[in-house]
Design an enzyme around this catalytic site. Structure first.
Site, PDB file in Angstrom:
ATOM      1  N   GLU A 166      62.585   6.490 -37.436  1.00 29.24           N
ATOM      2  CA  GLU A 166      63.522   5.429 -37.053  1.00 29.24           C
ATOM      3  C   GLU A 166      62.914   4.464 -36.042  1.00 29.24           C
ATOM      4  O   GLU A 166      63.629   3.688 -35.418  1.00 29.24           O
ATOM      5  CB  GLU A 166      64.784   6.048 -36.445  1.00 29.24           C
ATOM      6  CG  GLU A 166      65.558   6.914 -37.414  1.00 29.24           C
ATOM      7  CD  GLU A 166      66.765   7.570 -36.749  1.00 29.24           C
ATOM      8  OE1 GLU A 166      66.831   7.623 -35.518  1.00 29.24           O
ATOM      9  OE2 GLU A 166      67.637   8.030 -37.491  1.00 29.24           O
ATOM     10  N   GLU A 167      61.622   4.523 -35.857  1.00 28.84           N
ATOM     11  CA  GLU A 167      60.973   3.681 -34.858  1.00 28.84           C
ATOM     12  C   GLU A 167      60.100   2.626 -35.520  1.00 28.84           C
ATOM     13  O   GLU A 167      59.498   2.863 -36.562  1.00 28.84           O
ATOM     14  CB  GLU A 167      60.124   4.534 -33.905  1.00 28.84           C
ATOM     15  CG  GLU A 167      60.958   5.487 -33.091  1.00 28.84           C
ATOM     16  CD  GLU A 167      60.117   6.355 -32.172  1.00 28.84           C
ATOM     17  OE1 GLU A 167      58.880   6.385 -32.317  1.00 28.84           O
ATOM     18  OE2 GLU A 167      60.706   7.012 -31.306  1.00 28.84           O
TER      19      GLU A 167
END
Length: 107
Positions: free
Chosen positions: A14-15
């Site tokens: 999710e980065e």
């Protein structure tokens, strides 16, 4: 929003990372805040979240003055520390870390 020298990439599940080789810390913070606000304004429902009803982003910023003494891993580590500081202090915010030859400082 980005100039032609910017590079955006997924970094982990999710980065994301955004490299801004021509931006100073003020410009990076300004850009991050614009992105944060745009995500918040979209009001995308996040049913799995206990923290916010809608999707938000937390941003960690690391700025450095280029030098042969700075290792890439220290830049990534600084950005990661800033990101987790943003998450630790409430999420949906920006935290910045700057590494300069003279001193380290948190913003």
């Amino acid at each position: 929003m980005f100039d032609e020298s910017a590079f955006v990439a997924r970094y982990g599940g999710e980065e994301f990372g955004i490299l801004l080789p021509r931006a100073n810390q003020y410009e990076a913070i300004k850009m991050a805040e614009a992105i944060r606000q745009q995500v918040q304004q979209r009001a995308i429902i996040h049913q799995a979240s206990d923290v916010f009803k809608c999707v938000t982003i937390s941003v960690g910023i690391m700025t450095v003055v280029p030098s042969e003494h700075i290792q890439l891993i220290s830049i990534v580590h600084g950005a990661d520390q800033a990101l987790y500081e943003a998450k630790r202090t409430g999420r949906n915010r920006i935290s910045a870390y700057s590494h300069h030859k003279e001193a380290d400082s948190n913003v």
